[in-house]
Every structure is written in C-alpha cells, then in structure tokens.
Scaffold this motif. Structure first.
Motif, PDB file in Angstrom:
ATOM      1  N   TRP A 154       0.832  -1.209   0.000  1.00 26.43           N
ATOM      2  CA  TRP A 154       0.000   0.000   0.000  1.00 26.43           C
ATOM      3  C   TRP A 154       0.869   1.263   0.000  1.00 26.43           C
ATOM      4  O   TRP A 154       0.627   2.224   0.735  1.00 26.43           O
ATOM      5  CB  TRP A 154      -0.972   0.019   1.179  1.00 26.43           C
ATOM      6  N   SER A 155       1.864   1.245  -0.835  1.00 27.35           N
ATOM      7  CA  SER A 155       2.840   2.338  -0.881  1.00 27.35           C
ATOM      8  C   SER A 155       2.212   3.606  -1.479  1.00 27.35           C
ATOM      9  O   SER A 155       1.690   3.590  -2.609  1.00 27.35           O
ATOM     10  CB  SER A 155       4.056   1.930  -1.714  1.00 27.35           C
ATOM     11  N   ARG A 156       2.298   4.678  -0.724  1.00 25.24           N
ATOM     12  CA  ARG A 156       1.796   5.963  -1.206  1.00 25.24           C
ATOM     13  C   ARG A 156       2.668   6.500  -2.330  1.00 25.24           C
ATOM     14  O   ARG A 156       2.155   7.084  -3.303  1.00 25.24           O
ATOM     15  CB  ARG A 156       1.744   6.954  -0.040  1.00 25.24           C
ATOM     16  N   ASP A 157       3.968   6.313  -2.224  1.00 25.01           N
ATOM     17  CA  ASP A 157       4.882   6.801  -3.265  1.00 25.01           C
ATOM     18  C   ASP A 157       4.625   6.111  -4.590  1.00 25.01           C
ATOM     19  O   ASP A 157       4.681   6.756  -5.653  1.00 25.01           O
ATOM     20  CB  ASP A 157       6.338   6.571  -2.822  1.00 25.01           C
ATOM     21  N   ARG A 158       4.384   4.803  -4.533  1.00 28.22           N
ATOM     22  CA  ARG A 158       4.111   4.075  -5.773  1.00 28.22           C
ATOM     23  C   ARG A 158       2.812   4.575  -6.408  1.00 28.22           C
ATOM     24  O   ARG A 158       2.726   4.748  -7.616  1.00 28.22           O
ATOM     25  CB  ARG A 158       4.011   2.575  -5.492  1.00 28.22           C
ATOM     26  N   PHE A 159       1.799   4.816  -5.599  1.00 32.36           N
ATOM     27  CA  PHE A 159       0.525   5.334  -6.101  1.00 32.36           C
ATOM     28  C   PHE A 159       0.724   6.702  -6.732  1.00 32.36           C
ATOM     29  O   PHE A 159       0.225   6.966  -7.848  1.00 32.36           O
ATOM     30  CB  PHE A 159      -0.486   5.405  -4.957  1.00 32.36           C
ATOM     31  N   ASN A 160       1.445   7.602  -6.069  1.00 38.52           N
ATOM     32  CA  ASN A 160       1.667   8.948  -6.606  1.00 38.52           C
ATOM     33  C   ASN A 160       2.499   8.907  -7.891  1.00 38.52           C
ATOM     34  O   ASN A 160       2.288   9.717  -8.803  1.00 38.52           O
ATOM     35  CB  ASN A 160       2.360   9.813  -5.551  1.00 38.52           C
ATOM     36  N   GLU A 161       3.449   7.974  -7.965  1.00 35.07           N
ATOM     37  CA  GLU A 161       4.257   7.846  -9.176  1.00 35.07           C
ATOM     38  C   GLU A 161       3.391   7.462 -10.364  1.00 35.07           C
ATOM     39  O   GLU A 161       3.512   8.021 -11.468  1.00 35.07           O
ATOM     40  CB  GLU A 161       5.346   6.799  -8.960  1.00 35.07           C
ATOM     41  N   ILE A 162       2.485   6.494 -10.173  1.00 35.10           N
ATOM     42  CA  ILE A 162       1.603   6.054 -11.255  1.00 35.10           C
ATOM     43  C   ILE A 162       0.652   7.170 -11.661  1.00 35.10           C
ATOM     44  O   ILE A 162       0.402   7.408 -12.850  1.00 35.10           O
ATOM     45  CB  ILE A 162       0.833   4.796 -10.817  1.00 35.10           C
ATOM     46  N   VAL A 163       0.120   7.901 -10.672  1.00 32.01           N
ATOM     47  CA  VAL A 163      -0.808   9.000 -10.962  1.00 32.01           C
ATOM     48  C   VAL A 163      -0.107  10.078 -11.775  1.00 32.01           C
ATOM     49  O   VAL A 163      -0.675  10.620 -12.744  1.00 32.01           O
ATOM     50  CB  VAL A 163      -1.372   9.572  -9.650  1.00 32.01           C
ATOM     51  N   ALA A 164       1.131  10.403 -11.428  1.00 29.50           N
ATOM     52  CA  ALA A 164       1.859  11.455 -12.140  1.00 29.50           C
ATOM     53  C   ALA A 164       2.141  11.052 -13.587  1.00 29.50           C
ATOM     54  O   ALA A 164       1.958  11.858 -14.523  1.00 29.50           O
ATOM     55  CB  ALA A 164       3.158  11.770 -11.407  1.00 29.50           C
ATOM     56  N   ARG A 165       2.582   9.834 -13.810  1.00 36.01           N
ATOM     57  CA  ARG A 165       2.937   9.407 -15.155  1.00 36.01           C
ATOM     58  C   ARG A 165       1.692   9.233 -16.037  1.00 36.01           C
ATOM     59  O   ARG A 165       1.706   9.609 -17.216  1.00 36.01           O
ATOM     60  CB  ARG A 165       3.741   8.113 -15.098  1.00 36.01           C
ATOM     61  N   LEU A 166       0.638   8.680 -15.464  1.00 40.08           N
ATOM     62  CA  LEU A 166      -0.589   8.518 -16.238  1.00 40.08           C
ATOM     63  C   LEU A 166      -1.275   9.853 -16.476  1.00 40.08           C
ATOM     64  O   LEU A 166      -1.855  10.079 -17.545  1.00 40.08           O
ATOM     65  CB  LEU A 166      -1.547   7.567 -15.518  1.00 40.08           C
ATOM     66  N   VAL A 197     -11.223  12.893 -14.718  1.00 42.46           N
ATOM     67  CA  VAL A 197     -10.422  11.705 -14.422  1.00 42.46           C
ATOM     68  C   VAL A 197     -10.228  11.609 -12.913  1.00 42.46           C
ATOM     69  O   VAL A 197      -9.929  12.608 -12.257  1.00 42.46           O
ATOM     70  CB  VAL A 197      -9.049  11.762 -15.123  1.00 42.46           C
ATOM     71  N   PHE A 198     -10.426  10.410 -12.354  1.00 41.63           N
ATOM     72  CA  PHE A 198     -10.155  10.187 -10.925  1.00 41.63           C
ATOM     73  C   PHE A 198      -9.285   8.936 -10.776  1.00 41.63           C
ATOM     74  O   PHE A 198      -9.219   8.086 -11.675  1.00 41.63           O
ATOM     75  CB  PHE A 198     -11.453  10.049 -10.123  1.00 41.63           C
ATOM     76  N   TYR A 199      -8.612   8.825  -9.616  1.00 41.46           N
ATOM     77  CA  TYR A 199      -7.700   7.714  -9.329  1.00 41.46           C
ATOM     78  C   TYR A 199      -8.101   7.084  -8.005  1.00 41.46           C
ATOM     79  O   TYR A 199      -8.307   7.785  -7.006  1.00 41.46           O
ATOM     80  CB  TYR A 199      -6.251   8.221  -9.259  1.00 41.46           C
ATOM     81  N   VAL A 200      -8.206   5.745  -8.000  1.00 38.50           N
ATOM     82  CA  VAL A 200      -8.625   5.012  -6.807  1.00 38.50           C
ATOM     83  C   VAL A 200      -7.662   3.855  -6.574  1.00 38.50           C
ATOM     84  O   VAL A 200      -7.466   3.025  -7.479  1.00 38.50           O
ATOM     85  CB  VAL A 200     -10.066   4.481  -6.949  1.00 38.50           C
ATOM     86  N   ASP A 237     -11.114  -0.284   4.723  1.00 37.60           N
ATOM     87  CA  ASP A 237     -10.810  -0.815   6.048  1.00 37.60           C
ATOM     88  C   ASP A 237      -9.317  -0.989   6.299  1.00 37.60           C
ATOM     89  O   ASP A 237      -8.911  -1.105   7.463  1.00 37.60           O
ATOM     90  CB  ASP A 237     -11.505  -2.177   6.251  1.00 37.60           C
ATOM     91  N   GLU A 238      -8.513  -1.040   5.275  1.00 37.01           N
ATOM     92  CA  GLU A 238      -7.093  -1.323   5.444  1.00 37.01           C
ATOM     93  C   GLU A 238      -6.392  -0.163   6.157  1.00 37.01           C
ATOM     94  O   GLU A 238      -6.375   0.966   5.667  1.00 37.01           O
ATOM     95  CB  GLU A 238      -6.447  -1.559   4.078  1.00 37.01           C
ATOM     96  N   PRO A 239      -5.776  -0.414   7.343  1.00 38.40           N
ATOM     97  CA  PRO A 239      -5.109   0.674   8.097  1.00 38.40           C
ATOM     98  C   PRO A 239      -3.964   1.314   7.322  1.00 38.40           C
ATOM     99  O   PRO A 239      -3.779   2.528   7.377  1.00 38.40           O
ATOM    100  CB  PRO A 239      -4.616  -0.028   9.362  1.00 38.40           C
ATOM    101  N   LYS A 240      -3.190   0.519   6.584  1.00 39.93           N
ATOM    102  CA  LYS A 240      -2.064   1.085   5.852  1.00 39.93           C
ATOM    103  C   LYS A 240      -2.524   2.028   4.740  1.00 39.93           C
ATOM    104  O   LYS A 240      -1.790   2.933   4.342  1.00 39.93           O
ATOM    105  CB  LYS A 240      -1.226  -0.047   5.249  1.00 39.93           C
ATOM    106  N   LEU A 241      -3.730   1.792   4.249  1.00 39.86           N
ATOM    107  CA  LEU A 241      -4.260   2.655   3.195  1.00 39.86           C
ATOM    108  C   LEU A 241      -4.928   3.894   3.779  1.00 39.86           C
ATOM    109  O   LEU A 241      -4.792   4.998   3.222  1.00 39.86           O
ATOM    110  CB  LEU A 241      -5.253   1.869   2.328  1.00 39.86           C
ATOM    111  N   THR A 242      -5.618   3.729   4.871  1.00 39.09           N
ATOM    112  CA  THR A 242      -6.308   4.872   5.472  1.00 39.09           C
ATOM    113  C   THR A 242      -5.344   5.882   6.069  1.00 39.09           C
ATOM    114  O   THR A 242      -5.755   7.008   6.376  1.00 39.09           O
ATOM    115  CB  THR A 242      -7.272   4.373   6.566  1.00 39.09           C
TER     116      THR A 242
END
Length: 693
Positions: free
Chosen positions: A422-434, A448-451, A465-470
């Motif tokens: 549940w890496s926030r950096d990985r999510f932000n990297e994908i959002v930026a490139r896409l 456009v939205f990202y989930v 419900d996932e604590p690492k995501l919340t």
C-alpha cells in the motif's frame, strides 16, 4: 484426284464473293480491326501530337476540399440556369438530386430547375408542384376514356412524420391521415374524403391516381417487402410506410416526455466498460465487486472456488464470475466482452468487461463503442505497470481507443497495491505518469479520478478498512467513485438506430429470433415495425427485454434483447442496423473521414490497406485518396493533396471499404459516426465520418 479442286486456276474474286466477314479472314483496311502489323505502323499523312502519348493522373491545382465544392461535381450543368452563388448552386443541385431520386425518368431536368427556383429551393414544394402537374395531365388523359365509373377501394396510406431539411435531403411532410401520402407529397383527396363536391372524382379517377403514383415509384403495394441487391438501392428511402408501421412514429410526439413519464423515479442508466493491459486484474476486480454487491450468491462463489482450485488457479475464482467460457477459464484471460449489471446509490450500471490481450483488440473496441464511461485498470506491481504502459503494452492503446470512441469520463483503478505494501509513493508515481499522458490524449483533469484498490482482497471496492491505506488515502471507494460519473445526454428524439451485436434463436425456436444490441437513439415499443438494413426488410418487435426483464418500451442508451419476427435468422448479420422505416440509415462502401494519426512507423499513403473497426464490424478497407492535411486542433487545411500523412497528424481522406455497410455522419449521430483504423495488428488512427459518397 477429280474430287480435289484445282487451286492454280481458281478465280478467288468469284469464289469468295460475299464472304468478307468470314472468321479468320485477314483485313488490311485503314481502321485495322484486328491487331495486325498495319495497326502499329506510323502514318506520316496524319498529324500527331506528343500529348496523345502522355498520360497524367495529377489532379487539377484548383481542386477544392470543402464539401460545398463537391456537391455538384457529379451533376450535369443545365443548359438554362441563372447566375447563382455557391450556396444557392449547392442547394439547387441537392434539390435536383432529390427530385431525380423520387421521380426518376419522369422528371424533366429543366422543369425541375424551374420548379426549384420558383419554390425558393424548397424541394418539398417543388416535388409537390411537379407531381400535381404530372398527375393532372395523366388524369385528363384517363378521364377521356371513362365509359362507366365503377367503385374502387379507397386508397389510404398512413402518414409519415418528417423533420427539417438536412444536407439538402428533404424528408417527407406530415399531412392528414386521410390524404394519400407518397414519399414527400400529397395527392388530391378523393371519394368521401373530399371537403366539397367539386373535389369529388369518380372511382375510375381514383384508380388512375393510384396507377399514376405507382408508375412514378410513389406507392408500394401493401404487404410487399422491399428487397434490394445493390448498395444504391439499399440507400433509397422506402417509398411509403405500411399501415402497421404507423404506430412507430405516431405515438411518439415527444419521446423525452415519454422517457420522463416511464423512467422518472428510477436510477440513471450508465454503460461502463473496463479496459486495461492483460493480467491487470480487470475480471477479478469486477467479479469481486459483483460478489460484494450481492450479484453473485455465496453458493455460486463457493462452486467457482472449488472448480478453480482443481485447476490450480484459485486466484482466478472471482474472474470466473465474468469469464464464463471454458477456453477463457483454462487460458486465464478474457476473450470476449462480458456483460453484467449492478447498482450504485444513484446509478444503474451496465458493466462491460473488455479483453486486454492484444489479440482481442477488436472485441475491446466493440465493447468501448457501447460505453458511456470507462475504468482503466493498471497493475501497481513493480515492473508490471511499466510493461503495460511503456513496453508496447495495452495501457496506452486502450486509453487512446476509449477516448477516440467518445468516452470523456475515465476512472483509473490502481490495482494490486497490496503487493507493494500500500505504498503511497508508488501510487503517486503512477498518478503522475498517467496524468501527463491522459492530458495529452484529450482527457480533462476534472473528468479523471484515481482510486487505489486490491481486486483479490476486495479492499476499497465497497468499503475502506485497510489501516495502511487509510493512513494516507481518505478519498471515495471504487463504488462511490463510479456513482459520481455523469450520465450523458441521450438522443431520444432522433430516429431509431440499433446496431445488432448478437443474434440467437429465441426459447422454443418457433417464436422468432432474438437480436441484441444497444439502442443508440430514439425509442422502441412492443409491436413496432422497423427496417433492418442493409437487408432492407421489415421486422416486427414481439418482445423487449432489458436485463432479462420484459418491458413495453426502451429508450436510447438501453442494452436490449429484442424478440422479432418477419426476418429469416440466416439473412441477418452482425453489424446490421434496425432503423426507422421513414428515415433509414445510409449504406455505403465509400466515405470521407477526418482521421487522427497515432504513433506509426510507416506513413499513410494513397492505397494504404487498413482494417476499419466500426461498432461490431471489422472490414478490410483502403485509403483511396488523401484530400488534405489539416490542423489537429482548429481543423484548418494545412496542405492540399499531401503525399503522405505521418504520425501525430490529422488529415481528410477518402476510404474505400470492401463491402457496403451501414454508417452515419458524425454530425448527425456521434455514436455511429466514429470508427478506428488498424493495420498490422496495431491501432494507427481514429476517424470521424464527414461524408458518405
């Protein structure tokens, strides 16, 4: 030897007198009827010009690109015509073409021009005036031979509703149901329908009117089914609407009010397609969501789990909710477009799960062509996102295809984020490139939205419900994000158009056949009679089913299954179109289109072979002419008759399709005016139909 002829003393002039035309006789006349030596000899007694031995297919320099300039190219200029401007001349030629189509050889060209000019370019009035003149002359001849009038059955043809003039083609006019209507004009009332005794005519005259109109191609014998074998005939509007077809148009004064009346209080309909690179987890994601929403029972889910475990593919158990065929389950990939339904708080969603493998791109295009909005699923696993996005994967291609097919609202689902903690950096990297790529592709940021989700564990599909995501994400769940999609405007008051995507026999086999597809425009009711093109036959709707529930009517945007009668199942093909008999869809094999070129290695030139993907059809085609290179944003002509079209450019071209298909102009029907162009297994361009030739 006496039986042999003495050829040494034979007089050939007498022997062959009258036999100059004998086959094989050598001729040495001036015209050289057979390719002998005389045919190739140079005659100095004749004057020869060097231009006679030179050929050139270079077009004229003053060729125009605009539609107005081409409207009269194929029409002969009349001998007497007043000076007109370009617009008036185009209107004149369009009206003249319409009169030729309606009256055929009975039309005098000069009389048609005079009538059009006298009626101020109103083709409907001109046609009415010409026909009344023709009918009056015929009646005056027929009444002279009447000895004793005898009763004849009254003529009554149901009225046809028309609309405004579009592209120089005048539709039929609404008149009283008691009048005889014949393809855009009305004949004088007869019999008891006349308003005064002066208008009453003998029954013999009534028969003469019917006979005259039928000779002009205006009336159709009741019960006769039009069938055409040539594309030109198939494009012709049916001459009259049969009596049983009247309810198709009469009962729909305002389809929008009928829609509000029947659908008020119900959830808005939305067609959602799920796309993305192969193995991104699309089917598992949506199958798990359907299970969470109660669309799949626990008993059925347990069955899928046990069967997938036997094959060593337990992780595919949720994918089996949508992948129903044995080949799809054994290979572990989606091959065809799967369809299902679920509901959000305010929306009723029709789910279309499209295949991601490059071998099934045509199926993906077909699913995207039926969609209003889309979800783009990407794999967040290290290396997998890069494979789908950069190394020739389908992430980029699917995003471009969906946008080119008119889908402007996109949801990006970052799947398998649990595989990277549940890496926030990985999510932000994908959002930026896409995000940068989607902006270049034409998507607006607000659309456009990202989930972040996990399709296998079900995290953030319907609940977070996932604590690492919340810890870092507080946005909507996937279900909530889907609910925020805006439903598009439906062309409810347009003529009926439904592209057939599936054909199968109805239950029992004797009650007709079933045709499945999406109703692109208009409204249909049980009992309506529609025209199926290009077969050019009338069918009647016996039942309408939406989500396996019988309905009395359906509206634009609905995915329906129609049980019909009147057409042989073997004669109907995929890609055929059900349409309004009074306003049928066009059938053509040559179109003019505006295309946008993607990243290609080989420039597009004249004669370039391609494959056209249009709705459920895939047809071989050829780029027959490069008309102009145009500016990608403004649409202005940059260069006329370019030698080629390179990557990231736009152009106006003519395309020759291998066989006639049903198509519409983009300006009239956005959904039916888009297509994709592929070559050598890759998508090279997207196109909009600007002209039907």
């Amino acid at each position: 030897m006496a039986r042999h002829r003495n050829i040494r003393t034979m007089n050939y002039d007498e022997e062959y007198d009258g036999y100059d035309d004998v086959y094989g006789h050598s001729v040495e006349d001036d015209y050289a009827s057979s390719p002998s030596m005389q045919h190739f000899l140079y005659d100095r007694s004749q004057e020869h010009q060097m231009s006679a031995y030179m050929q050139s297919d270079i077009p004229e320099e003053d060729e125009l690109v605009s539609d107005e300039s081409k409207s009269g190219n194929d029409v002969g200029v009349p001998s007497r015509i007043p000076p007109l401007g370009e617009l008036e001349q185009a209107q004149l030629y369009s009206c003249l073409d319409l009169l030729r189509d309606r009256m055929g050889d009975a039309l005098s060209e000069q009389a048609g021009i005079d009538a059009i000019l006298a009626c101020n370019f109103d083709a409907e009035k001109a046609l009415d005036q010409l026909l009344k003149t023709s009918v009056a002359s015929t009646l005056s001849k027929s009444t002279k031979s009447i000895i004793k009038p005898k009763p004849a059955p009254s003529i009554q043809v149901e009225k046809i509703r028309g609309s405004e003039v579009r592209d120089g083609k005048t539709p039929v006019k609404v008149v009283s149901a008691k009048k005889v209507v014949a393809t855009g004009f009305s004949l004088p009332p007869t019999g008891t329908d006349a308003s005064s005794s002066a208008d009453r005519q003998p029954a013999k005259q009534e028969s003469a009117v019917e006979e005259t109109s039928r000779q002009l191609g205006c009336l159709q014998t009741p019960g006769a089914t039009p069938r055409s074998t040539s594309p030109a005939d198939r494009e012709a509007t049916p001459s009259a609407t049969p009596k049983s077809q009247s309810r198709t148009r009469e009962n729909r004064v305002d389809v929008a009010s009928e829609y509000v009346k029947e659908r008020s209080g119900t959830k808005a309909l939305l067609n959602l397609v799920v796309v993305g690179h192969v193995d991104a987890g699309k089917s598992t994601l949506m199958g798990h969501m359907l299970f969470r929403l109660g669309q799949v029972s626990s008993k059925q889910m347990h069955k899928y789990e046990q069967e997938s475990k036997k094959l060593g593919k337990q992780s595919f158990m949720y994918a089996w909710v949508l992948d129903e065929t044995g080949e799809e389950r054994s290979r572990g990939i989606t091959m065809d477009v799967a369809q299902s339904q679920f509901e959000t708080e305010t929306k009723s969603i029709t789910l279309l799960d499209a295949p991601g493998h490059r071998d099934f791109i045509p199926n993906m295009i077909f699913g995207a062509a039926q969609a209003d909005v889309a979800l783009l699923v990407v794999d967040a696993t290290t290396g997998e996102f890069e494979t789908g996005f950069e190394s020739g994967g389908q992430t980029r291609e699917h995003a471009l295809l969906v946008r080119s097919l008119g889908v402007s609202q996109l949801g990006v689902v970052v799947n398998k984020l649990d595989m990277v903690g549940w890496s926030r950096d990985r999510f932000n990297e994908i959002v930026a490139r896409l995000g940068a790529f989607l902006k270049q592709a034409g998507y607006k940021e607000q659309d456009v939205f990202y989930v972040p989700v996990s399709g296998l564990t079900g995290e953030n599909l319907t609940a977070l419900d996932e604590p690492k995501l919340t810890e870092w994400y507080s946005g909507p769940t996937l279900l909530q994000a889907i609910d925020k999609f805006r439903p598009p405007e439906r062309p409810l008051n347009r003529p009926v158009r439904l592209v057939i995507s599936d054909i199968f026999k109805s239950v029992g086999g004797s009650s007709g056949c079933c045709l499945a597809g999406r109703l692109e425009s208009g409204m249909m009711q049980t009992g309506d009679k529609l025209l199926i093109m290009p077969l050019n036959e009338i069918i009647q709707i016996k039942n309408i089913a939406i989500n396996e529930v019988s309905k009395g009517s359906c509206f634009a945007g609905d995915q329906v299954v129609l049980t019909v009668s009147g057409a042989d199942l073997s004669d109907v093909s995929l890609g055929s179109v059900l349409c309004d008999p009074s306003q049928p869809i066009k059938v053509t094999s040559r179109i003019e289109a505006r295309i946008v070129i993607f990243n290609i290695d080989i420039p597009i030139t004249k004669g370039y072979p391609v494959v056209i993907h249009y709705q459920s059809l895939s047809e071989a085609a050829t780029i027959s002419k490069l008309i102009a290179q145009i500016h990608k944003s403004t649409g202005e002509v940059v260069r006329k008759r370019p030698r080629c079209l390179t990557k990231q450019t736009s152009g106006l071209v003519e395309i020759e399709i291998s066989r006639p298909i049903c198509m519409e102009l983009y300006k009239d029907y956005r959904e039916l005016g888009r297509f994709m162009i592929r070559a050598n297994g890759t998508t090279i361009a997207a196109g909009l139909v600007t002209g039907i030739l």
